[in-house]
Design a protein around this motif. Structure first.
Motif, PDB file in Angstrom:
ATOM      1  N   CYS A 272      76.573  42.627  42.989  1.00 14.61           N
ATOM      2  CA  CYS A 272      76.590  43.385  41.734  1.00 14.61           C
ATOM      3  C   CYS A 272      75.224  43.994  41.435  1.00 14.61           C
ATOM      4  O   CYS A 272      74.187  43.516  41.908  1.00 14.61           O
ATOM      5  CB  CYS A 272      76.977  42.480  40.581  1.00 14.61           C
TER       6      CYS A 272
ATOM      7  N   GLU B   6      73.501  43.930  38.644  1.00 17.01           N
ATOM      8  CA  GLU B   6      72.616  43.034  37.900  1.00 17.01           C
ATOM      9  C   GLU B   6      71.851  42.118  38.841  1.00 17.01           C
ATOM     10  O   GLU B   6      70.648  41.906  38.701  1.00 17.01           O
ATOM     11  CB  GLU B   6      73.410  42.134  36.938  1.00 17.01           C
ATOM     12  N   ARG B   7      72.609  41.553  39.808  1.00 18.37           N
ATOM     13  CA  ARG B   7      71.943  40.639  40.750  1.00 18.37           C
ATOM     14  C   ARG B   7      71.023  41.410  41.692  1.00 18.37           C
ATOM     15  O   ARG B   7      69.946  40.928  42.041  1.00 18.37           O
ATOM     16  CB  ARG B   7      72.975  39.810  41.512  1.00 18.37           C
TER      17      ARG B   7
ATOM     18  N   CYS C 263      79.738  40.031  35.150  1.00 20.29           N
ATOM     19  CA  CYS C 263      80.760  39.113  35.658  1.00 20.29           C
ATOM     20  C   CYS C 263      80.239  37.678  35.604  1.00 20.29           C
ATOM     21  O   CYS C 263      79.059  37.428  35.348  1.00 20.29           O
ATOM     22  CB  CYS C 263      81.159  39.501  37.085  1.00 20.29           C
TER      23      CYS C 263
ATOM     24  N   CYS D  37      77.215  36.851  37.912  1.00 21.30           N
ATOM     25  CA  CYS D  37      75.963  37.416  37.392  1.00 21.30           C
ATOM     26  C   CYS D  37      75.479  36.630  36.174  1.00 21.30           C
ATOM     27  O   CYS D  37      74.281  36.409  36.009  1.00 21.30           O
ATOM     28  CB  CYS D  37      76.138  38.884  37.042  1.00 21.30           C
TER      29      CYS D  37
HETATM   30 ZN    ZN Z   1      78.373  40.589  38.672  1.00 23.58          ZN
END
Ligand code: ZN
Length: 134
Positions: A54, A56-57, A89, A92
């Motif tokens: 993702c 964010e990560r 999610c 994350c």
């Molecule tokens: Zn995520």
């Protein structure tokens, strides 16, 4: 937070770099550090879906890879072009609950609406280092 517009602009730039040939759902993220750096992350998909990462990560891992730690992070933005604002999610949330301060502003936007949240709100009572006596 200060410079929120610039943070969002950088997150939308990251969104343009997303590699999402399978879902077509592009996400951008940006970490702003206290010393003025903007570190971008995008979602990067893979034909083996479980290997997808993702936005964010991607962004927070990039920030940590550059040597930053949570106390040096001023805020983060996560953006999509979806109809509704999208929140991080579960995976994350778990990662960010350890790598961001609980009160660090997280700005979410879909380009039409913007909201501010933080990990204390997104994942209260999180599992963390304290549970491992660390
Ligand atoms: Zn995520």
């Amino acid at each position: 937070m200060k410079d929120q517009e610039k943070l969002l602009e950088k997150a939308f730039l990251a969104l343009e770099h997303a590699y999402a040939p399978y879902s077509g759902f592009r996400v951008g993220a940006c970490v702003k550090t206290r010393d003025g750096n903007y570190i971008l992350g995008a979602n990067i998909e893979n034909a083996a879906y479980g290997s997808t990462n993702c936005a964010e990560r991607s962004a927070i891992f990039a920030a940590y890879s550059l040597g930053y730690r949570r106390e040096e992070i001023e805020g983060m933005a996560v953006v999509t072009k979806a109809e509704e604002i999208t929140t991080p999610c579960g995976a994350c949330r778990q990662v960010l609950s350890e790598l961001l301060g609980q009160e660090t502003p997280i700005i979410l936007s879909n380009g039409k609406e913007t909201m501010e949240t933080n990990m204390g709100k997104l994942l209260p009572d999180a599992f963390g280092a304290k549970d491992l006596d660390k």
